[in-house]
Write an enzyme that holds these catalytic residues in place. Structure first.
Site: not given
Ligand code: TYM
Length: 343
Positions: A119, A202, A205
């Site tokens: 990032k 990957k 969004k």
């Molecule tokens: P974020 O918002 O990027 O994504 C949310 C969840 O979706 C999963 N994910 C995917 N799984 C499969 N294929 C993909 N292409 C894909 N893109 C995203 C992510 O693994 C995630 O589970 N850091 C985290 C948010 C967060 C969080 C937390 C998660 C903040 N605090 C505490 C768990 C516990 C994030 O950026 O997710």
């Protein structure tokens, strides 16, 4: 004789950033598991808005997306009668614990995070915010506040989970048993869905350069079909799961099919053995995705047509979450040696 102490139910916590429109990657990597596991665990699902401000963003859009993501949690099957759904910034304990954990987290651990490196590389070096580096410490606070046993996430969060465990262990070692050490819960299928326009990265969004990169949960059926029919593949014909980067596009389509149908891989390969080419595969992938998203979209429309319903639910969620979070924060503060306020 006194009753034996009741063992508390195991807990999960997870979250999604309201930093764009949710994709089918978010669904199969995270939300689909949450909906299933909420009946096996005491569950906390938050919309992590404080994480979404670690890169440049638009305030009006943040507000809109925060509600949208919460409504999508419910539309994807999270039952607010069973699980606690809330917004991270509504529970100030997240920010406070993050500060406490900052003070025991070595900088070197944070510089090693691949998501920070990726990032930060997308921004001008002199405009990368401190929050982006500190992001995983806030994530550790999210998880540790609820004493979560398991954290259902996609594969890209594995490294952040390892760091959370390291931080928790360090804290417990320095100040005494305070936090449960959580485990990552990564789904067997769909843990890393790739971009349709580039199956080597990957699906995300927040990558919006190409309109053919991702299928969003709220895309209408014709757009879903168009995106999947245009997915990048190769010049061959063989439809089978493969680690070969040349076949990454076909493999990705098969993984999407696998995650949406829950069928075993050999059955899927046998099913497509008779296909005339990649066009047949794409058509069927589009069909299963459209069929799965149709009831989610329907429910989303119902939920958002009831004015104030989501805000009310989020207020109740914040109250429930705060009760648990405050108790852990108090224990962490006491163990760290802070003078507790009177009363
Ligand atoms: P974020 O918002 O990027 O994504 C949310 C969840 O979706 C999963 N994910 C995917 N799984 C499969 N294929 C993909 N292409 C894909 N893109 C995203 C992510 O693994 C995630 O589970 N850091 C985290 C948010 C967060 C969080 C937390 C998660 C903040 N605090 C505490 C768990 C516990 C994030 O950026 O997710």
């Amino acid at each position: 004789m006194s009753e034996p102490a009741l063992k508390r139910q195991k807990r999960v916590l997870s979250g999604v950033q309201p930093s764009g429109s949710l994709t089918i990657g978010n669904y199969v990597g995270a939300l689909k598991q949450w909906a299933r596991e909420q009946y096996n665990f005491e569950s906390f699902f938050c919309v992590v808005d404080l994480h979404a401000v670690t890169v440049p963003y638009n305030p009006a859009e943040l507000r809109e997306k925060t509600r949208e993501v919460a409504a999508l949690y419910l539309a994807c099957g999270i039952d607010p009668a069973v699980s606690t759904v809330f917004v991270q910034s509504h529970v100030p304990a997240h920010s406070e614990l993050a500060w406490l954990l900052n003070c025991i987290t070595p900088l070197g651990w944070l510089y090693r995070m691949t998501q920070f490196k990726d990032k930060a590389a997308r921004q001008q070096a002199d405009s990368v915010g401190t929050g982006l580096l500190d992001y995983p410490v806030l994530m550790a606070a999210d998880i540790l506040l609820y004493q979560a046993d398991a954290v259902p996430v996609g594969d890209d969060q594995r490294q952040h989970l390892e760091l959370t465990r390291d931080i928790a262990q360090r804290f417990n070692h320095l100040f005494g048993e305070t936090f449960t050490i959580p485990e990552a819960m990564i789904p067997p299928a769909g843990a890393r869905i790739k971009g349709l326009d580039n199956p080597l990265v990957k699906m995300s969004k927040s990558l919006t350069e190409s309109e053919y990169h991702a299928v969003y949960l709220l895309d209408p059926p014709d757009r879903i079909k168009k995106k999947i029919m245009r997915a990048v593949t190769d010049s061959g014909r063989e439809i089978c799961f493969s680690d070969d980067p040349e076949k990454a596009g076909v493999n990705n389509l098969l993984e999407i099919y696998e995650a949406f149908t829950d069928q075993p891989r050999d059955a899927i390969e046998a099913h497509f053995a008779q296909a005339r080419g990649y066009g047949d595969l794409k058509k069927e992938v589009a069909e299963v995705v459209i069929a799965a998203l149709q009831p989610i979209q329907q429910r989303y429309r119902e939920l958002t047509s009831e004015k104030g319903f989501i805000d009310e639910l989020l207020a109740q969620g914040a109250e429930r979450a705060s009760a648990v979070a405050e108790a852990t924060l108090r224990r962490a503060r006491e163990n760290m040696g802070f003078l507790m306020p009177p009363g």
